[in-house]
Design an enzyme around this catalytic site. Structure first.
Site, PDB file in Angstrom:
ATOM      1  N   SER A 155       0.876  -1.183   0.000  1.00 22.95           N
ATOM      2  CA  SER A 155       0.000   0.000   0.000  1.00 22.95           C
ATOM      3  C   SER A 155       0.905   1.223   0.000  1.00 22.95           C
ATOM      4  O   SER A 155       2.059   1.145   0.433  1.00 22.95           O
ATOM      5  CB  SER A 155      -0.858   0.005   1.265  1.00 22.95           C
ATOM      6  OG  SER A 155      -1.407   1.291   1.493  1.00 22.95           O
ATOM      7  N   TYR A 168      -2.596  -1.052  10.373  1.00 18.36           N
ATOM      8  CA  TYR A 168      -2.520  -1.254   8.919  1.00 18.36           C
ATOM      9  C   TYR A 168      -1.181  -0.731   8.373  1.00 18.36           C
ATOM     10  O   TYR A 168      -0.488  -1.423   7.617  1.00 18.36           O
ATOM     11  CB  TYR A 168      -3.693  -0.526   8.255  1.00 18.36           C
ATOM     12  CG  TYR A 168      -3.809  -0.740   6.768  1.00 18.36           C
ATOM     13  CD1 TYR A 168      -4.431  -1.878   6.261  1.00 18.36           C
ATOM     14  CD2 TYR A 168      -3.308   0.187   5.858  1.00 18.36           C
ATOM     15  CE1 TYR A 168      -4.554  -2.082   4.887  1.00 18.36           C
ATOM     16  CE2 TYR A 168      -3.425  -0.010   4.493  1.00 18.36           C
ATOM     17  CZ  TYR A 168      -4.049  -1.147   4.006  1.00 18.36           C
ATOM     18  OH  TYR A 168      -4.164  -1.338   2.651  1.00 18.36           O
ATOM     19  N   LYS A 172       1.892  -2.859   6.509  1.00 19.34           N
ATOM     20  CA  LYS A 172       2.382  -2.628   5.145  1.00 19.34           C
ATOM     21  C   LYS A 172       3.854  -2.215   5.162  1.00 19.34           C
ATOM     22  O   LYS A 172       4.617  -2.566   4.244  1.00 19.34           O
ATOM     23  CB  LYS A 172       1.518  -1.588   4.435  1.00 19.34           C
ATOM     24  CG  LYS A 172       0.060  -2.026   4.248  1.00 19.34           C
ATOM     25  CD  LYS A 172      -0.093  -3.313   3.435  1.00 19.34           C
ATOM     26  CE  LYS A 172      -1.551  -3.628   3.131  1.00 19.34           C
ATOM     27  NZ  LYS A 172      -1.732  -4.846   2.335  1.00 19.34           N
TER      28      LYS A 172
HETATM   29  P1  NAD Z   1     -11.197  -6.231  -0.433  1.00 20.07           P
HETATM   30  O1  NAD Z   1     -11.738  -6.095   0.939  1.00 20.07           O
HETATM   31  O2  NAD Z   1     -12.137  -6.297  -1.567  1.00 20.07           O
HETATM   32  O3  NAD Z   1     -10.209  -7.479  -0.545  1.00 20.07           O
HETATM   33  C1  NAD Z   1      -9.563  -8.077   0.539  1.00 20.07           C
HETATM   34  C2  NAD Z   1      -9.711  -9.574   0.361  1.00 20.07           C
HETATM   35  O4  NAD Z   1      -8.959 -10.265   1.381  1.00 20.07           O
HETATM   36  C3  NAD Z   1     -11.174 -10.024   0.490  1.00 20.07           C
HETATM   37  O5  NAD Z   1     -11.488 -10.847  -0.609  1.00 20.07           O
HETATM   38  C4  NAD Z   1     -11.197 -10.813   1.783  1.00 20.07           C
HETATM   39  O6  NAD Z   1     -12.133 -11.865   1.783  1.00 20.07           O
HETATM   40  C5  NAD Z   1      -9.775 -11.335   1.817  1.00 20.07           C
HETATM   41  N1  NAD Z   1      -9.364 -11.748   3.173  1.00 20.07           N
HETATM   42  C6  NAD Z   1      -9.513 -11.054   4.316  1.00 20.07           C
HETATM   43  N2  NAD Z   1      -9.041 -11.779   5.349  1.00 20.07           N
HETATM   44  C7  NAD Z   1      -8.602 -12.954   4.827  1.00 20.07           C
HETATM   45  C8  NAD Z   1      -8.004 -14.110   5.377  1.00 20.07           C
HETATM   46  N3  NAD Z   1      -7.777 -14.201   6.693  1.00 20.07           N
HETATM   47  N4  NAD Z   1      -7.671 -15.120   4.542  1.00 20.07           N
HETATM   48  C9  NAD Z   1      -7.907 -15.040   3.207  1.00 20.07           C
HETATM   49  N5  NAD Z   1      -8.459 -13.964   2.641  1.00 20.07           N
HETATM   50  C10 NAD Z   1      -8.800 -12.939   3.435  1.00 20.07           C
HETATM   51  O7  NAD Z   1     -10.209  -4.977  -0.598  1.00 20.07           O
HETATM   52  P2  NAD Z   1      -9.062  -4.710  -1.685  1.00 20.07           P
HETATM   53  O8  NAD Z   1      -8.950  -3.248  -1.777  1.00 20.07           O
HETATM   54  O9  NAD Z   1      -9.255  -5.517  -2.893  1.00 20.07           O
HETATM   55  O10 NAD Z   1      -7.756  -5.223  -0.894  1.00 20.07           O
HETATM   56  C11 NAD Z   1      -6.813  -6.114  -1.454  1.00 20.07           C
HETATM   57  C12 NAD Z   1      -5.414  -5.753  -0.969  1.00 20.07           C
HETATM   58  O11 NAD Z   1      -5.067  -4.466  -1.511  1.00 20.07           O
HETATM   59  C13 NAD Z   1      -5.258  -5.631   0.543  1.00 20.07           C
HETATM   60  O12 NAD Z   1      -4.016  -6.194   0.935  1.00 20.07           O
HETATM   61  C14 NAD Z   1      -5.244  -4.140   0.775  1.00 20.07           C
HETATM   62  O13 NAD Z   1      -4.536  -3.779   1.948  1.00 20.07           O
HETATM   63  C15 NAD Z   1      -4.534  -3.669  -0.479  1.00 20.07           C
HETATM   64  N6  NAD Z   1      -4.735  -2.261  -0.785  1.00 20.07           N
HETATM   65  C16 NAD Z   1      -5.949  -1.782  -1.195  1.00 20.07           C
HETATM   66  C17 NAD Z   1      -6.088  -0.421  -1.474  1.00 20.07           C
HETATM   67  C18 NAD Z   1      -7.382   0.177  -1.946  1.00 20.07           C
HETATM   68  O14 NAD Z   1      -7.440   1.400  -2.086  1.00 20.07           O
HETATM   69  N7  NAD Z   1      -8.413  -0.586  -2.197  1.00 20.07           N
HETATM   70  C19 NAD Z   1      -4.999   0.431  -1.328  1.00 20.07           C
HETATM   71  C20 NAD Z   1      -3.790  -0.080  -0.904  1.00 20.07           C
HETATM   72  C21 NAD Z   1      -3.659  -1.431  -0.644  1.00 20.07           C
END
Ligand code: NAD
Length: 270
Positions: A155, A168, A172
């Site tokens: 992130s 968080y 990261k």
């Molecule tokens: P999201 O909530 O749609 O996806 C997260 C996924 O992780 C979900 O499918 C959830 O079921 C799964 N998950 C949660 N706990 C779990 C576990 N214990 N075992 C297996 N799966 C598990 O959100 P997203 O934005 O798609 O996030 C995906 C990644 O991207 C994350 O690591 C998040 O920190 C990172 N991220 C997202 C953003 C953003 O703006 N959306 C920005 C920076 C980083």
């Protein structure tokens, strides 16, 4: 499939946390690029099946893999079962992640611990199983120039401090040095390890930040490029990092953030 249209032809990939958001987009993109994709989920069976059905309709192959990435035995069983079915693992995207936000003085130990368990230990566990496979397999002629590729979903908060989200941001920041230290260790084995640092991508994890016009306006003050990110912005970056197009890239974080890490508040204040 030819290599230009199908840069992952014949490869086997696992994407964790792939039942929604960024992980689902990566699973779809990898399948469209020719990989067989293990679609990891944490109990969301219907959403996972819908993604696998989409992949099949587009002529690809996805396999549902249930596992909590923070539980060692479940991650080991997930990788073991996938390799038993598909014969090999070439790519891991360690993507699963959560937020449990609170002001520091009010943060419960359980919220600190769960975020570290999923976001950091989860990446350690999945990456360790992947590295074990890659070391056994070595470079397979005609599959990829590397013995294996790992992409850690980080992130912008691996470098931008984030009040109200210390668990968080700490997770990261940890991912960044996990990725770099692992990349250094396994490069001699022709294993590439990189990270993607998304900025603000429209998914469920941050819905309040973009789902109303007022929230979006506030968010856009942080994004010089003037738009929120889409899951496909990240999927395209992941596809490049997983393919041989990036064969000389390891230990790097690719920021896909519309310039969020460029200190936009300084733009007219120099
Ligand atoms: P999201 O909530 O749609 O996806 C997260 C996924 O992780 C979900 O499918 C959830 O079921 C799964 N998950 C949660 N706990 C779990 C576990 N214990 N075992 C297996 N799966 C598990 O959100 P997203 O934005 O798609 O996030 C995906 C990644 O991207 C994350 O690591 C998040 O920190 C990172 N991220 C997202 C953003 C953003 O703006 N959306 C920005 C920076 C980083």
């Amino acid at each position: 499939m030819d290599a230009r249209n199908a840069p992952l032809a014949g490869q086997k990939a696992i994407v964790t946390g792939a039942s929604s958001g960024i992980g689902a987009a990566i699973a779809r993109a990898f399948a469209a690029a020719g990989a067989v994709v293990g679609v990891n989920h944490h109990g969301d069976v219907a959403a996972t099946q819908a993604i696998i059905d989409d992949i099949a309709r587009a002529g690809g192959k996805g396999i549902a893999l249930a596992a909590d990435v923070s539980v060692e035995a479940e991650v080991q069983a997930m990788v073991r079962d996938f390799v038993a079915r598909e014969g090999r693992l070439d790519i891991l995207v360690a993507n699963a992640g959560i937020q449990r936000d609170a002001l520091f003085a009010e943060m419960r130990l359980a919220d600190w611990q769960r975020v570290l368990d999923v976001n950091l230990t989860g990446q350690f566990l999945a990456a360790r199983e992947a590295v074990r496979c890659f070391l056994k397999q070595g470079v397979v002629e005609g599959v990829s120039r590397a013995a294996g590729k790992i992409i850690c979903m980080s992130s912008v908060h691996q470098v931008i401090p984030w009040a109200g989200h210390v668990n968080y941001a700490a997770s990261k920041g940890g991912v960044m040095l996990l990725m770099q230290s692992l990349a250094q260790e396994v490069a001699p084995h022709r294993i590439r390890v990189n990270a993607i640092a998304p900025g603000a991508i429209e998914t469920a994890i941050n819905r309040p930040a973009w789902s109303t016009p007022e929230a979006l306006k506030r968010l856009l003050t942080l994004i010089p490029y003037g738009r929120a990110g889409k899951v496909d912005d990240i999927a395209k970056a992941a596809l490049w990092l997983a393919s041989d197009e990036s064969d000389y890239v390891t230990g790097t974080t690719l920021f896909v953030d519309g310039g969020m890490t460029l200190y936009p508040a300084f733009a007219d204040n120099g």
